[in-house]
Design an enzyme around this catalytic site. Structure first.
Site, short mmCIF file in Angstrom:
data_model
loop_
_atom_site.label_atom_id
_atom_site.label_comp_id
_atom_site.label_asym_id
_atom_site.label_seq_id
_atom_site.Cartn_x
_atom_site.Cartn_y
_atom_site.Cartn_z
CD GLU A 294 42.57 40.26 33.37
OE1 GLU A 294 42.44 41.05 32.41
OE2 GLU A 294 43.46 39.39 33.41
CG HIS B 59 53.02 39.84 38.98
ND1 HIS B 59 52.99 40.83 38.04
CD2 HIS B 59 52.68 38.70 38.32
CE1 HIS B 59 52.67 40.31 36.86
NE2 HIS B 59 52.48 39.04 37.01
C1 LIG Z 1 46.13 41.62 32.95
C2 LIG Z 1 46.84 40.35 33.17
N1 LIG Z 1 46.14 39.20 33.25
C3 LIG Z 1 46.76 38.03 33.45
C4 LIG Z 1 48.13 37.97 33.57
C5 LIG Z 1 48.85 36.62 33.80
N2 LIG Z 1 49.65 36.29 32.61
C6 LIG Z 1 50.97 36.49 32.56
S1 LIG Z 1 51.60 36.05 31.07
C7 LIG Z 1 50.11 35.56 30.51
C8 LIG Z 1 49.97 34.92 29.14
C9 LIG Z 1 49.91 35.93 28.07
O1 LIG Z 1 49.84 35.23 26.86
P1 LIG Z 1 50.46 35.90 25.56
O2 LIG Z 1 50.01 37.31 25.49
O3 LIG Z 1 50.11 35.01 24.43
O4 LIG Z 1 52.02 35.95 25.80
P2 LIG Z 1 53.01 34.67 25.90
O5 LIG Z 1 53.14 34.33 27.35
O6 LIG Z 1 52.42 33.56 25.10
O7 LIG Z 1 54.31 35.15 25.33
C10 LIG Z 1 49.12 35.76 31.46
C11 LIG Z 1 47.69 35.44 31.27
C12 LIG Z 1 48.83 39.19 33.49
N3 LIG Z 1 50.17 39.22 33.63
N4 LIG Z 1 48.17 40.35 33.28
#
Ligand SMILES: Cc1ncc(C[n+]2csc(CCOP(=O)(O)OP(=O)(O)O)c2C)c(N)n1
Ligand SMILES: Cc1ncc(C[n+]2csc(CCOP(=O)(O)OP(=O)(O)O)c2C)c(N)n1
Ligand SMILES: [Mg+2]
Ligand SMILES: [Mg+2]
Lengths: 318, 360, 318, 360
Positions: D63, D132
């Site tokens: 971000e 959230h």
């Molecule tokens: C700082 C932040 N940005 C965006 C999000 C939205 N978000 C929730 S889960 C996720 C995916 C994260 O991907 P990864 O770290 O690969 O974990 P996975 O879901 O694949 O287990 C995102 C972008 C968030 N929770 N926090």
């Protein structure tokens, strides 16, 4: 020392809990987002098999498997997802905030990478107390794009903190593939920037995960500092929710089937059967025991009372 | 009886930290420069030598990272005190501070605790410029789960910092750089000044002046001059912006009927807005005149002193606002005000004025 | 193509401007923090010699040398430090906010690493416009500890942006040495985590700096994406202010003398004299010309009017 | 005349973005998920297909980094629109937003421009939980150099987003997730709704209700019910928190003598505080009763719906506050209030209520 049979039981238990959540989600009684770990059980089980109960882990939004593998209380987990007073957060957190401090799952956080410096801080407290405990911070392949991942690795490296960073690479951040988010290079190269030891293994091979984690834990307990662990695996269901989404357009059915064929449970089961460690009767007994536990836990969670509305303003300050 | 011990606020903060580190082995200090020769404007001077590098930890330039590190250690029962040399730098750590430190006790249903102190310093003077001079106290004050305190005087600063370090909650202490120079009598040894709300610093019946941090010092100077003009100002140090306690202010306004708020940060959406709103909710009928708010105008801080003449509220602008509020014509304050203006004019406006250094 | 003599003139000009600032700082007419670049002139001169005027750079709190080497207006720089209306920021920024967009020094920022994603964004605009211009983001050895450095390298790498990240390693962040802030490893390893080409050279050897930068610029203009450049150098004077501080206790006089012996100006001068490219007369002429320019610029800045107080609220919104 | 076109706010925002991208090749969209199947709750649906991946850029989870990237591109004359799926995530980008985007025009003495739009969404419902669901609008609203707008209705949302994209300043648009569902008549083609202050949405002489974002929809529903009870509420959409313009509110209170503010975010240090303070400064004498503020209480958002019953202001709590403010006994509103309460009770409180979806 956990045997292969225990590892299988741990993974099967996670799988069955997650599948039951998926099956019941449409009832709309679990009224919070759920990020299921089906397909990724070997990482949770393998890592936790190399830890002691008093080691502390910090997890992410996708925390169910980590919580269960570390010995988190199943009833408290389900009650939390059902928003009940008996939930581990008293209903205040939901599925993304699971924790069971006594079992060594200190914290789960819904903000990507936010738990990593906290895991390092837990390790700092161990170092300050001269204890041999280790801390573990889980992260996904998306988490390593957050600056704080790098700030944390540098902090852990320069202070030689007893912490493991477990990178669970499932190829996607939500519905965006790695190629749209990162240049192509081995994740292990990330560790070089911090002169940090790195271990990598097939994330669907629970033995390999446990062995790699064991080596890192050994270094951490010996005061040799942090390790980055990289495990490739795959999320079978949609990013958030109970369904399959191979038709959504961001990944292919073929890719899913390819990974499904490498199911971490099937793999270990085949080995157990081959070695005569698991026969039909034993498997049935195991299945029945786990199913009974799960049914009882769901019954408990569904029947459990909601928190009293007038407690909502409590615990703002200690 | 012995001579009172006069310390600067910076010395008082240093003494508080040293004392807490001696009393409680769990207390440690972390930040960029905490162990360097400048020692955070002297507020951590000698601590590394006295307590060792392990308890006075230099960090990489990673505000978000070391804030999370401190939260993790605090959750495990350690008592970290972290420092940012400017509030402007702390902006990098708000995700950790707001989403984690402030909420973990609540979301864990009371099981987790985050006994963390976050000190941050507001820059002013010598051409600091727009990104080394922000105060932003209501940014922190609006987040439930945090406590937010702005020290203004030496005795209180020491007691507030000890209270903060001994508090089981995350406490943000916003220190104005020019407050560091303020002197006052500071008791030896351990004592706390509770983080529980405003404090009447000077009594008076004509007008209630509520201020925080460096503006409290300006307000006290103004009150002296107003007194010479026969205007009795009651001066209240808001001190603690969260938890927010309005009662002593409301009670004072019930007596004076007049309210003047002086913000260290921006006037718009500042603490003064919450104070005025809280007062009118409870004591609308007591108001003899519309409340007045002073504070920073709606633009960034320019570097050149030539542009700063009207930027910060001063004892003079506080005097003028208070006089107008009580309906006193310019004539009435003219003499004492002119004398003060002359005294102030002897020092450039981009360095702290000696007569504002107390002792308070 | 800048010749060695021009490079020497550029470095000498920076050195003399900085020394004049140091000499006059005690007059207390330059009432803002100043972070002098004395000792680090070769990086600024070498990098800028490999750039075109319309390439855009983003600098840090230590921006004087970058501003001057890129062709920034000297009078506007000094007027800014004196807080005058004729300053490049009209007196609003001071020494840490120098910019001269026309000369290609787009921006300087006082927040560590804050300018790096902005430099990448400038490169993004070049890519979107299909221009062959390149962007440059300067950073110190402390800046790489900020998460945004890593977020930016990843963003630049995955989008193959035409941007150079120039890491000026002077061994210290304020009064804290590298060893207290980072594990020991070659900075070049940082680039591997982003599959990014890396160039490294002696930061006190202006030819080496220019050559390394030239290679990176070539790749960027050819659409081959970003490069990390690592140059080791040394800050002679205190972190912020006009004085020497080798007695402050965080570094040794010996270390300083060792680096002083490797003065980037003396080194190039010796080469020029050896090659007969610079004789006494030419040097004297150069010195006089630069000194005259500097004296005139200081006279201008000192005599220039302050901004009108009533303009302070202008330009909050465009 | 043709049937009016009814769109949701989400569709209106999508249409505004698409239209601006067609009109101006410099406009591009960037963020996590802008080109994924969910397309930011549909607000960017189809844009990648229509304009290509280069103009609808997926980003890494970074971000702070991609905000800086957007600032750099904007300084060079591009017109980026970036999106955060939650306000809570945007906390990671405040250093770039506050120190750079908000200040570069000022510190460059007007030479630099940052034509940047930052969209961020406030989560609510379905157990979102503490990190959230934050709104935090006054956190952004207190920073000079930014513009801050909170859309509430479809026609305005489209016009406000077009105005934001065409604005030469950084504009923060805070969108409540439940506002996305609100429907209304949306004109075809290009038009703007200027970012210049509050807008009277419903006229009435008994009480002035000022609300933003989703609370405006609750307020409008309340006003209907109040009308059935013979209480004429004037409803004002604050809409733009910065630049802050109080005049239409002050003018309204001069007529009604009664002020009720409903914050989408926290009540303490909320926009309501600034509104009340500004009103009493200018129209103290006009107040027939102390102003009342509603907003979120001083604790984080719990996940369980069992704990959320009293968390958010509702049409019912607005009705009660307004009735008390105008001195109407419970009896007077009882009937219509009971009818509304019954209607609301048919839907769980953790999903948006159909009757609050307009058309407005
Ligand atoms: C700082 C932040 N940005 C965006 C999000 C939205 N978000 C929730 S889960 C996720 C995916 C994260 O991907 P990864 O770290 O690969 O974990 P996975 O879901 O694949 O287990 C995102 C972008 C968030 N929770 N926090
Ligand atoms: C985010 C942030 N944290 C801390 C500071 C205070 N600070 C100013 S310069 C500096 C040192 C940076 O070191 P380096 O990047 O190596 O640059 P150098 O001063 O050595 O040229 C620090 C920590 C800052 N300006 N911004
Ligand atoms: Mg992933
Ligand atoms: Mg350095």
């Amino acid at each position: 020392m956990t045997g292969s049979l225990d590892l299988y039981r741990a993974m099967l238990r996670i799988r069955l809990v997650e599948e039951e959540i998926a099956a019941r989600y449409a009832e709309q009684e679990m009224r919070c987002p759920v990020h299921l770990s089906i397909g990724q059980e070997a990482v949770a089980a393998g890592v936790c098999a190399a830890l002691r109960r008093d080691d502390q882990m910090v997890s992410t939004h996708r925390c169910h498997a980590h919580y269960l593998a570390k010995g988190g209380d199943l009833k408290a987990m389900l009650a939390e997802i059902y928003g009940k007073a008996a939930g581990c957060c008293g209903g205040r957190g939901g599925s993304m905030h699971l924790f069971d401090h006594d079992a060594g799952l200190l914290l789960s956080l819904p903000i990507v990478a936010s738990g990593l410096p906290i895991a390092a801080g837990v390790a700092l407290s161990f170092a300050q107390e001269g204890s041999a405990r280790v801390a573990v911070g889980f992260c996904g392949d998306g988490s390593i794009e957050e600056g704080v991942f790098h700030e944390t690795l540098n902090l852990a490296a320069v202070h030689r903190l007893p912490v493991l960073f477990v990178l669970e690479n499932n190829l996607y951040s939500c519905y965006t593939g790695l190629g749209d988010r990162q240049p192509a290079r081995p994740f292990t190269d990330l560790a070089r920037g911090y002169a940090m030891p790195v271990e990598t293994a097939d994330g669907n091979d629970v033995h390999a995960v446990r062995a790699a984690t064991g080596r890192a834990v050994g270094r951490a307990r010996a005061g040799q500092g942090p390790t980055l662990l990289v495990f490739d695996t795959y999320r079978w269901r949609e990013h958030c929710g109970p369904n399959y989404d191979n038709d959504a357009g961001y990944r292919t059915e073929a890719e899913f089937l390819d990974w499904k064929a490498r199911c971490p449970l099937a793999r270990l089961r085949a080995e157990l059967v081959r070695d005569g460690a698991l026969d039909e009767a034993a498997e049935l007994a195991m299945l029945n025991a786990i199913t009974a536990e799960i049914e009882e836990a769901f019954a408990f969670a569904r029947a459990a009372p909601f928190p009293e509305a007038d407690t909502v303003a409590e615990h703002v300050h200690a | 009886m012995p001579e009172p011990r006069i310390l600067t606020v910076a010395e008082a903060l240093r003494e508080a930290t040293d004392l807490c580190m001696r009393r409680d082995p769990r207390v440690f200090v972390m930040g960029e420069g905490v162990a360097d020769p400048k020692a955070i404007f002297g507020t951590t001077a000698g601590l590394a030598a006295a307590h060792g590098a392990a308890r006075v930890m230099e960090t990489p330039i990673a505000e978000n990272g070391f804030t999370g590190l401190a939260i993790g250690a605090a959750m495990m029962g350690r008592r970290p005190l972290i420092v940012h040399q400017r509030v402007d730098f702390a902006l990098l750590s708000l995700e950790q501070l707001f989403n984690n430190a402030a909420k973990l006790h609540y979301v864990s249903n009371g099981r987790h605790r985050v006994p963390l102190v976050v000190r941050m310093i507001v820059g002013r003077g010598w051409g600091q410029g727009p990104a080394h001079s922000q105060s932003l106290e209501t940014l922190f004050a609006q987040v439930p789960g945090l406590k937010v305190v702005l020290p203004a005087t030496a005795r209180e600063a020491k007691g507030q910092l000890i209270a903060a370090i001994e508090d089981d909650n995350p406490v943000v202490m916003i220190e104005h750089r020019w407050v560091h120079y303020a002197t006052g009598a500071v008791p030896e040894g351990h004592y706390t000044v509770p983080l529980d709300g405003p404090r009447v610093v000077r009594e008076g019946g004509d007008v209630t002046i509520v201020a925080t941090s460096y503006m409290l010092l300006e307000a006290l100077r103004a009150a002296e001059t107003l007194a010479q003009a026969g205007i009795a100002a009651e001066v209240i140090d808001l001190a603690v912006l969260r938890p927010f306690v309005a009662d002593p202010i409301v009670e004072s306004v019930r007596r004076t009927g007049r309210l003047l708020c002086v913000d260290t940060g921006f006037r718009r959406y500042g603490a003064g807005a919450e104070i005025v709103a809280s007062v009118v909710e409870q004591a609308l009928g007591a108001l003899k005149a519309p409340p007045v708010r002073l504070g920073l105008p709606e633009h960034p801080t320019p570097s050149s002193r030539a542009l700063l003449g009207g930027f910060y509220p001063t004892a003079l602008s506080i005097i003028d606002a208070a006089a107008t509020l009580v309906g006193a014509g310019p004539a009435r304050v003219e003499g004492p005000r002119a004398a003060l203006a002359a005294a102030l004019a002897t020092v450039p406006m981009d360095v702290p004025h000696p007569t504002f250094r107390g002792p308070f």
